[in-house]
Design a protein around this motif. Structure first.
Motif, PDB file in Angstrom:
ATOM      1  N   ASN A  85       0.816  -1.203   0.000  1.00 22.44           N
ATOM      2  CA  ASN A  85       0.000   0.000   0.000  1.00 22.44           C
ATOM      3  C   ASN A  85       0.857   1.264   0.000  1.00 22.44           C
ATOM      4  N   SER A  86       1.875   1.267   0.857  1.00 20.59           N
ATOM      5  CA  SER A  86       2.692   2.476   0.957  1.00 20.59           C
ATOM      6  C   SER A  86       3.507   2.693  -0.310  1.00 20.59           C
ATOM      7  N   ALA A  87       4.001   1.597  -0.901  1.00 21.93           N
ATOM      8  CA  ALA A  87       4.788   1.738  -2.130  1.00 21.93           C
ATOM      9  C   ALA A  87       3.925   2.311  -3.249  1.00 21.93           C
ATOM     10  N   LEU A  88       2.706   1.823  -3.350  1.00 21.87           N
ATOM     11  CA  LEU A  88       1.813   2.327  -4.391  1.00 21.87           C
ATOM     12  C   LEU A  88       1.494   3.803  -4.157  1.00 21.87           C
ATOM     13  N   LEU A  89       1.176   4.136  -2.908  1.00 19.40           N
ATOM     14  CA  LEU A  89       0.829   5.525  -2.595  1.00 19.40           C
ATOM     15  C   LEU A  89       1.981   6.463  -2.946  1.00 19.40           C
ATOM     16  N   ARG A  90       3.196   6.025  -2.613  1.00 23.18           N
ATOM     17  CA  ARG A  90       4.347   6.888  -2.868  1.00 23.18           C
ATOM     18  C   ARG A  90       4.606   7.031  -4.369  1.00 23.18           C
ATOM     19  N   LEU A  91       4.491   5.900  -5.080  1.00 27.31           N
ATOM     20  CA  LEU A  91       4.687   5.920  -6.528  1.00 27.31           C
ATOM     21  C   LEU A  91       3.676   6.864  -7.183  1.00 27.31           C
TER      22      LEU A  91
ATOM     23  N   HIS B 177       1.464   9.237   7.209  1.00 24.82           N
ATOM     24  CA  HIS B 177       0.966   9.041   8.579  1.00 24.82           C
ATOM     25  C   HIS B 177       0.036  10.164   9.007  1.00 24.82           C
ATOM     26  N   GLU B 178       0.229  11.317   8.442  1.00 25.14           N
ATOM     27  CA  GLU B 178      -0.710  12.424   8.658  1.00 25.14           C
ATOM     28  C   GLU B 178      -2.045  12.115   7.962  1.00 25.14           C
ATOM     29  N   LYS B 179      -1.941  11.689   6.702  1.00 25.54           N
ATOM     30  CA  LYS B 179      -3.140  11.470   5.877  1.00 25.54           C
ATOM     31  C   LYS B 179      -3.988  10.301   6.378  1.00 25.54           C
ATOM     32  N   ILE B 180      -3.326   9.318   6.939  1.00 24.78           N
ATOM     33  CA  ILE B 180      -4.044   8.104   7.326  1.00 24.78           C
ATOM     34  C   ILE B 180      -5.024   8.401   8.464  1.00 24.78           C
ATOM     35  N   LYS B 181      -4.753   9.480   9.193  1.00 28.00           N
ATOM     36  CA  LYS B 181      -5.661   9.875  10.276  1.00 28.00           C
ATOM     37  C   LYS B 181      -7.028  10.258   9.731  1.00 28.00           C
TER      38      LYS B 181
ATOM     39  N   ASP C 139      -5.465   1.976  10.649  1.00 24.31           N
ATOM     40  CA  ASP C 139      -4.280   1.564  11.383  1.00 24.31           C
ATOM     41  C   ASP C 139      -3.073   1.611  10.441  1.00 24.31           C
ATOM     42  N   PRO C 140      -1.977   2.234  10.883  1.00 28.09           N
ATOM     43  CA  PRO C 140      -0.800   2.332  10.002  1.00 28.09           C
ATOM     44  C   PRO C 140      -0.291   0.968   9.510  1.00 28.09           C
ATOM     45  N   SER C 141      -0.647  -0.110  10.198  1.00 32.41           N
ATOM     46  CA  SER C 141      -0.180  -1.430   9.743  1.00 32.41           C
ATOM     47  C   SER C 141      -0.717  -1.765   8.346  1.00 32.41           C
ATOM     48  N   PHE C 142      -1.798  -1.104   7.945  1.00 36.64           N
ATOM     49  CA  PHE C 142      -2.346  -1.348   6.607  1.00 36.64           C
ATOM     50  C   PHE C 142      -1.408  -0.840   5.512  1.00 36.64           C
TER      51      PHE C 142
END
Lengths: 433, 256
Positions: B103-109, B133-137, B142-145
């Motif tokens: 998920n994080s790799a895709l978001l960053r890409l 981590h700001e946006k996930i709020k 949960d950041p584990s996603f």
């Protein structure tokens, strides 16, 4: 000059005789006799019927007469930091390039030629590999120059890296890497068998590996075949697994014009666990063949297998996976899965999962899927701003990553990931597709 | 909110489209200005999901007539990725699972692709982690996603929240939410709606496609459009949704 199949085989038999003393000399000459009788496998042979060897037969392969001198910087990009490293250049052991400093007490990693006087070597060498029935194994057993001897009697954390490097030759050459791994009771290790090319050029690698796991031993056996795309690669691995041992294999095939990897795992002890994972990622005119046999001979064995093929261009991937559960092998638990990705209209994948079960007290499942890039996933990624190329590469890489990520050496996972990304996009840009 | 004189973001004129040789959209007209929230409602098969997929550029859907402009640009001349880069976002009705892509790799890409498009600096993994981590709020996830494969093993509600997380990170000018409320329990619906509301500004706009009125209790639309038989047959304010809730769709269908 193009040779015929017969001429190609004759030429192989004329390879350089490697002299050895005593028991090994007997094994060598026996193997040569078998090779001569066996000849190349016929296309009618069930295990070979999908594999077109015609691109191999036109070449005459000669033994390597002189060995190139390399420096560590020549092989720098293949090194695994902190590993116990054995390097073979065109099949010849290089003490200068090897680094055995990380091998502590209880671990012997050495050139096979240096250990021929060792009774352990004599008792294990040639015992599992079928040099009487398999042409390529027979040729290797006669012609191998040197090999690796790995003996582990405790838990080793440093990966044992057997790096086989091929260099450029003026004429097609035949290289015969050899490896024997003995895991004593309750020992643990990771062995990485790695085949790389420094330059292009036509040559044939014909490698044989034998692995013995005694009771409770655990081995993660990684095999990476990333040879040049004009190379031919034949590899055989025989494994015998003892009581409650765990054998995990992760095999990656990326290179070679034509590659064939056969694995034969025999469950010798009650409760042994065997895990075979494989990935073949090929393009252009490459052919990659994987044939595995898991033999459940005794009770309560467990085997899990996931094999993936990704074929682009007009490549041809073949998977034959057989699992035999014998009468006495009660309580066997086996799951086999073959998953395949076709990336072009001309690519071709043959997959043949096979179960042969001779008792009722078993749990066995197997399945195979062949598909193309998921169009919904592709659209989703594009709708997030990724261009077609990037999105496709990401999906292909993700499909491959499930196998690559099983390798317990992070730096190797990283470098293979990059190789794969580069290869996927490189193939496309060079118009191979 | 409706602001007099705000610029036109999306203008769709007489749009006709087909899928598999069957015409679904039969002349859709819609104008969306910056700052506005639109709801498109209708029964199953009315064409509302087709409309959102056509706008995002799904390859199975073919435009056979009409035009759509996005900030003056011809939308249909753009590839899906170029629409995204121009600021269009589709929250999927059925988010796809992508095993092996975190998920994080895709978001960053995706984020960095858009940053480059906008002539801004890309963020390295550490900088991006702070941002995400700001946006996930926003979606109370949960950041584990972030470390998990995209949508793999996510519940229906988690997948929808993940779509809104992507929206929060990519900050589109126009977000089309395709049945984002379907499959959500009331708590998840509240969280998703709160997330969307927190992202609304005077410079962006939202088009919600929905079957039910309940989403509109949480994201209050400026306009409600009713689609039927591949056309918008009625447009009104938020009270139209309440009327639909009370009376159903049949009276409109008869009128059309």
């Amino acid at each position: 000059m193009s040779l015929t199949k017969e001429q190609c085989f004759e030429q192989l038999l004329l390879g350089k005789a490697v002299k050895s003393e005593g028991w090994l000399e007997r094994v060598r000459s026996e193997a040569l006799e078998h090779a001569a009788t066996l000849n190349f496998p016929s296309a009618r042979h069930d295990d070979w019927r999908f594999t077109d060897l015609s691109s191999l037969f036109i070449h005459g392969f000669e033994s390597v007469a002189s060995f190139a001198k390399l420096t560590v910087s020549d092989i720098g990009k293949y090194l695994i930091q902190g590993s116990i490293r054995l390097v073979f250049v065109d099949g010849c052991y290089s003490a200068e390039l090897s680094d055995l400093n990380n091998a502590g007490a209880g671990v012997t990693v050495a050139s096979l030629a240096e250990r021929l006087g060792d009774e352990l070597v004599e008792s294990h060498f040639g015992r599992l590999a079928p040099y009487k029935t398999d042409t390529f194994v027979a040729l290797n057993t006669n012609f191998f120059e040197d090999g690796a001897w790995v003996h582990v009697a405790k838990e080793v954390t440093a990966p044992i890296h057997m790096l086989n490097v091929s260099t450029r030759r003026n004429s097609p050459s035949a290289i015969y890497p050899r490896c024997t791994v003995v895991m004593e009771s309750s020992s643990r290790a990771t062995v990485v068998e790695d085949y790389v090319s420094l330059d292009g050029g036509i040559y044939m690698t014909n490698a044989v590996t034998e692995v013995v796991l005694k009771d409770n031993a655990q081995l993660h056996h990684v095999r990476v075949q990333r040879e040049d795309k004009s190379a031919f690669h034949f590899g055989h691995c025989s494994v015998e697994s003892g009581r409650d041992s765990v054998y995990s294999a992760t095999s990656i095939a990326l290179g070679a014009r034509l590659s064939r990897h056969t694995v034969h795992v025999t469950q010798q002890g009650d409760g042994a666990e065997m895990c075979l994972d494989g990935l073949a990622l090929i393009a252009g005119r490459q052919i990659a063949d994987t044939h595995t046999l898991i033999d459940h001979a005794v009770p309560r064995g467990k085997s899990v297998q996931l094999h993936k093929c990704i074929a682009d261009g007009s490549a041809h991937a073949i998977f034959g996976g057989k699992i035999i559960v014998h009468t006495g092998a009660v309580g066997t638990d086996s799951a086999q899965s073959s998953r395949n990705l076709l990336l072009s209209d001309k690519a071709h994948i043959d997959t043949q999962p096979q179960l042969e079960i001779f008792n009722d007290d078993v749990s066995c499942k197997h399945g195979a899927t062949i598909g193309q890039i998921d169009q919904d996933a592709l659209f989703f990624l594009k709708s997030r701003g990724l261009d077609e190329e990037r999105a496709r590469n990401l999906l292909i890489h993700a499909f491959a990553a499930e196998i690559i990520d099983k390798i317990p050496v992070p730096s190797l996972v990283e470098s293979l990931g990059q190789t794969i990304f580069g290869r996927i996009s490189g193939d496309r840009m060079s118009g191979v597709r | 909110m409706i602001n007099k004189g705000s610029k036109v973001m999306l203008e769709v004129k007489n749009l006709r489209a087909e899928v598999g040789g069957v015409e679904i959209l039969k002349g859709v007209n819609l104008t969306v200005h910056a700052g506005e929230v639109h709801a498109i409602m209708g029964i199953n098969g009315s064409g509302k999901s087709t409309f959102s997929k056509v706008l995002a550029g799904h390859p199975d859907y073919h435009v056979t007539g009409g035009t759509a402009t996005f900030e003056g640009k011809d939308l249909f001349s753009l590839e899906p990725e170029d629409r995204a880069r121009a600021g269009l976002f589709l929250a999927f009705q059925y988010p796809v699972e992508i095993p092996g892509v975190s998920n994080s790799a895709l978001l960053r890409l995706a984020y960095n692709t858009l940053q480059t498009e906008r002539g801004l600096e890309e963020l390295d993994p550490l900088e991006f982690e702070d941002l995400v981590h700001e946006k996930i709020k926003v979606v109370e996830m949960d950041p584990s996603f972030l470390g998990r494969s995209v949508n793999e093993g996510f519940s229906g509600g988690e997948k929808k929240r993940n779509e809104i997380l992507q929206m929060a990170v990519l900050e589109p000018k126009l977000a089309i939410l395709d049945e984002t409320d379907s499959g959500l329990d009331i708590d998840a619906l509240r969280i998703v709606a709160k997330g969307v509301n927190s992202l609304l500004t005077a410079d962006n706009a939202v088009v919600m496609v929905t079957h039910y009125q309940r989403l509109l209790n949480y994201i209050v639309p400026d306009y409600v459009h009713v689609m039927d038989g591949g056309r918008i047959v009625r447009t009104g304010g938020k009270e139209l949704a309440l009327e639909l809730e009370a009376r159903g769709y049949d009276w409109l269908r008869a009128a059309a």
